[in-house]
Design a protein around this motif. Structure first.
Motif: not given
Lengths: 338, 163
Positions: A47, A49, B24-30, B32, B34-35, B155
């Motif tokens: 939630v 993100l 909950l359904l929105a795409p993440r924005m992390t 990551r 080291p990758e 976004r």
């Protein structure tokens, strides 16, 4: 060798051992605990993100993070403060865990499989659950810490506000079905005449109070992290903390099972292939329903802030108490109509 | 406090839950790390590189440094005189970039290195010789995917891969 194995299996599948040990007892409790806390962190992260736990078994999205956490709790030193009441301090979490887990003995697995059948099994399971706040109060007192004491007292105040409406809304269903035997209650709901359709008011009140009594957000008041560190569990470390923290999830699990038995038809409707496997298998339907209810509860964490204690008590007495009285009246009305 | 009517507060709860479900359904924005790494914008104030050939030993960088990270060290003796050269202490540096701005010959410049960890406190203190070699670069086990931030009207920020 085979004789031994058969004997062990026979012993394991005898109701008086299966119910406390496998389902709805200890083993399923631990599986639920590991899954639901992981899911709670994952959902809250999604939630916001973020990813949440990820790097412990990356292929499954960090699914065994909680196993790692459990191991950490097991090997951490449980510190007992010098000024604490030693016996009560150490026994508190054990008592809390046991009190939260004890009601499962009265819960039937299916229509023909239960540890003991009683005319008042609904009352037994809900009555045993009322021991939990007492253990929380004991913990708060025994720690000899201001945060623990405040947290324990908050739980005490809240328990006054939620116990009575919780019992009333459950008993309104007992009045509707004319029995307090959980097996008979489920039998009354066969063919999709679920309790939630007959008395939605009681279902709503019971669900709300489930979350209130197990410190789900927005009622996470006793452990309010940003106000009183960790409430009653502030002084705990190691496995004692693990037990104390797990207790509220187990209470939620037990209440979710009771909710699905009372309102969601229990093991009805059971797919025919499940009932052919054995008398234990219909329990799986209840388990899935209970976990679904728990998922709703943990989703609330990512939506709500925390109520103040006076707001929560007002919700308890001013909103859910009249609602539970109304649900009793609704039950009586439904009975009267037919 | 004005009490809301039960209906309007119920509507409020439903809307709060709907907002939670939407995210909950929105795409993440992390990112990551080291990758995946971010491509840094121009003028990014990372760790500092030092070109000794351009340095005139004026000492302006050491004087202007607000965190006392830059310090002048005596160099080798040349014709009876010792010139001073700057060294840096990354334990103190606040990456303000004053030294780069004040340097009259452009001997000091920012690089894009910002993600370097040191094993010891002493390793963060660099003498002019170490400073001249440039900042150490982080080593990645696998070459990371490079992402660039893109402003998105709906976004806010989105990350797009760069090749």
């Amino acid at each position: 060798m085979m004789e031994w194995l058969e004997k062990i299996l026979e012993l394991l599948f005898s109701p008086w051992l299966f119910v406390p040990l496998v389902y709805p007892g200890l083993i399923s409790v631990f599986i639920v605990l590991l899954f639901i806390i992981w899911l709670e962190r994952k959902v809250a992260a999604k939630v916001q993100l973020r990813y949440g736990p990820l790097y412990v078994l990356k292929q499954l999205g960090g699914a065994i993070q909680l196993v790692a956490d459990l191991l950490r709790y097991l090997f951490a030193e449980p510190i007992v403060p010098e000024e604490a009441d030693r016996v009560a301090f150490v026994m508190g979490p054990i008592l809390l865990f046991a009190a939260a887990y004890l009601p499962c003995v009265a819960i039937p697995v299916s229509g023909s499989f239960y540890a003991f059948r009683s005319d008042i099994s609904l009352l037994v399971s809900l009555g045993l659950l009322t021991l939990v706040p007492a253990a929380t109060l004991l913990i708060g007192w025994a720690s000899n810490n201001k945060f623990s004491l405040i947290g324990g007292l908050r739980e005490g105040y809240l328990s006054m506000a939620y116990e009575i409406p919780l019992l009333l809304s459950a008993l309104s269903m007992a009045a509707l079905y004319g029995t307090m035997d959980l097996v008979k209650i489920v039998e009354h709901q066969s063919g999709f005449s679920w309790g939630i359709l007959r008395n939605p008011l009681a279902a709503f009140t019971f669900l709300l109070l489930c979350f209130m009594s197990t410190s789900r957000f927005p009622f996470e008041i006793a452990e309010a992290e940003s106000e009183i560190v960790m409430g009653p569990y502030t002084e705990y470390s190691g496995i004692l903390y693990g037990l104390a923290m797990g207790a509220s999830y187990i209470k939620l699990y037990i209440l979710s099972i009771i909710f699905s038995l009372l309102f969601l038809g229990g093991w009805e409707p059971c797919p025919p292939f499940l009932s052919r496997i054995g008398p234990v298998a219909p329990g799986l339907v209840v388990f899935v329903k209970a976990v679904a209810i728990m998922c709703v509860g943990i989703f609330l964490r990512s939506v709500y802030p925390r109520y103040r204690i006076d707001q929560a008590i007002r919700i308890g007495w001013h909103i859910t108490f009249p609602l539970s009285i109304a649900s009793v009246l609704l039950s009586l009305g439904v009975m009267w109509v037919g | 406090m004005a009490r809301r009517s039960p209906i309007s507060s119920l509507v409020g709860h439903v809307r709060a839950l709907a907002t939670g479900l939407k995210y909950l359904l929105a795409p993440r924005m992390t990112v990551r790390y080291p990758e995946e790494v971010l491509v840094l914008p121009e003028g990014y104030r990372g760790m500092i590189s030092y070109n000794k050939k351009l340095c005139i030993s004026c000492g302006m960088c050491a004087r202007i440094c607000p965190a006392d990270a830059m310090k002048m060290y005596p160099g080798p003796e040349e014709g009876g005189r010792r010139k001073m050269y700057p060294g840096i202490n990354y334990a103190r540096c606040i990456f303000c970039g004053f030294c780069v701005d004040v340097c009259p010959t452009g001997a000091l410049e920012h690089t894009d290195v910002h993600d370097m960890a040191f094993e010891s406190f002493e390793a963060q203190i660099m003498t002019p010789e170490e400073f001249e070699r440039g900042p150490p670069r982080p080593e990645f086990r696998r070459p990371p995917r490079r992402l660039k931030p893109v402003m998105d009207e709906r976004r806010g920020i989105r990350y797009e891969p760069v090749d």
